[in-house]
Scaffold this active site. Structure first.
Site, short mmCIF file in Angstrom:
data_model
loop_
_atom_site.label_atom_id
_atom_site.label_comp_id
_atom_site.label_asym_id
_atom_site.label_seq_id
_atom_site.Cartn_x
_atom_site.Cartn_y
_atom_site.Cartn_z
N LYS A 1 -12.61 -3.94 -20.37
CA LYS A 1 -12.74 -2.90 -19.35
C LYS A 1 -12.17 -1.58 -19.84
O LYS A 1 -12.72 -0.50 -19.57
CB LYS A 1 -12.05 -3.34 -18.06
CG LYS A 1 -12.78 -4.45 -17.32
CD LYS A 1 -12.01 -4.92 -16.12
CE LYS A 1 -12.78 -6.02 -15.38
NZ LYS A 1 -12.02 -6.61 -14.27
N GLN B 1 -5.75 -7.53 -11.73
CA GLN B 1 -6.45 -8.62 -12.39
C GLN B 1 -6.03 -9.98 -11.85
O GLN B 1 -4.85 -10.26 -11.65
CB GLN B 1 -6.19 -8.57 -13.91
CG GLN B 1 -6.96 -9.59 -14.71
CD GLN B 1 -8.47 -9.37 -14.66
OE1 GLN B 1 -8.95 -8.25 -14.65
NE2 GLN B 1 -9.22 -10.45 -14.62
N ASP C 1 -12.30 -2.04 -6.80
CA ASP C 1 -12.76 -3.40 -7.08
C ASP C 1 -13.20 -4.12 -5.80
O ASP C 1 -13.67 -5.24 -5.84
CB ASP C 1 -11.66 -4.19 -7.78
CG ASP C 1 -12.19 -5.37 -8.59
OD1 ASP C 1 -13.37 -5.33 -8.98
OD2 ASP C 1 -11.42 -6.32 -8.84
#
Length: 290
Positions: free
Chosen positions: A61, A105, A128
């Site tokens: 990413k 994450q 996200d």
């Protein structure tokens, strides 16, 4: 609904090519923001521990961010970090005006209250789409940031002119960041949605009724091609060891009209939507400061 090809081989939904176009658009917008403000859009990534898969994913990413002109700020925390410490870190990033988007994450460790950590992300920086605010916005069709994988799926469907109104969509999977929001987005486009999962009785019978199938259960080749309705659109959001999805691709392709490959289908779209939403967040935050 697109009809099956005459040779009974489905057309591939090339997520990699579409993702490149989305990232190119995001890069152009990011360049404009950088030119006007003197600062690039910034995505902060928070990683707890050193899970190899997560480390690799975060590195990928960050590389994609660099290509899109997005600053990547990495925050690495030890595996033993407490929920309170993680929440404090995320809260600090939420309050930092130089940070435009936050990616926390997963996984974070069993001792962490993941929901508390996610909820520390400010809605305007939840690029996200993991907070309850984001899910509610998706469910009610309100402005906000969608969960990236479901958002990528919708863009793939749109790019291939799949008309969802009145179609029966079956979502196999019920995770908070994939299956559930995917169903909400499909419902918002006037599809009739059925949720299934690993414990659904006679799953194949439900799959056979699907005009649009979204497989997101996390089990390799869990759905056989013989269960695919002829002419169906098959979105395989699974990614399992050996580079295989949740659908048996070889047999499903003989019955579907459109199908995503694994890899190269949904995966690239997830990151592309993340970058696109980061740039959109930066643009919105810039407008609020004018």
């Amino acid at each position: 609904m697109t009809q099956p090809a005459t040779d009974h081989t489905a057309r591939l939904m090339d997520g990699a090519a579409l993702a490149r176009r989305i990232v190119d658009e995001a890069a152009a917008t990011a360049a404009g923001i950088t030119s006007r403000t003197g600062a690039a859009p910034c995505l902060a990534t928070v990683l707890v521990g050193d899970d190899p898969a997560s480390v690799t994913y975060v590195r990928m990413k960050r590389n994609r961010c660099a290509r899109a002109g997005i600053e990547s700020r990495h925050v690495a925390l030890p595996a033993g970090v407490t929920t309170a410490e993680l929440v404090d870190t995320v809260t600090g990033l939420s309050e930092d005006p130089s940070v435009h988007g936050i990616l926390l994450q997963h996984p974070m460790g069993r001792h962490i209250d993941e929901r508390a950590a996610f909820e520390a992300i400010a809605p305007g920086k939840d690029v996200d789409g993991v907070t309850t605010h984001a899910f509610a916005a998706m469910a009610f069709g309100l402005p906000g940031f969608v969960s990236c994988t479901p958002g990528g799926i919708m863009r793939l469907l749109d790019a291939h002119d799949v008309d969802l109104a009145g179609k029966h969509a079956v979502v196999v999977g019920r995770s908070a960041i994939l299956g559930k929001p995917a169903g909400m987005l499909l419902l918002g486009r006037d599809a009739t949605v059925t949720y299934c999962h690993s414990r659904t009785r006679d799953l194949a019978a439900h799959v056979r009724e699907a005009d649009v199938l979204v497989a997101a259960v996390g089990r390799p080749r869990f759905i056989g091609g013989d269960a695919i309705k002829p002419g169906a659109v098959v979105i395989d959001a699974g990614y399992n060891e050996g580079n295989v999805g949740d659908v048996d691709f070889d047999t499903a392709r003989r019955r579907a009209s459109l199908i995503t490959p694994v890899p190269g289908g949904v995966g690239p779209m997830t990151i592309a939507v993340l970058l696109s939403q980061t740039v959109r967040a930066a643009a919105h935050q810039e407008s609020l400061r004018r």
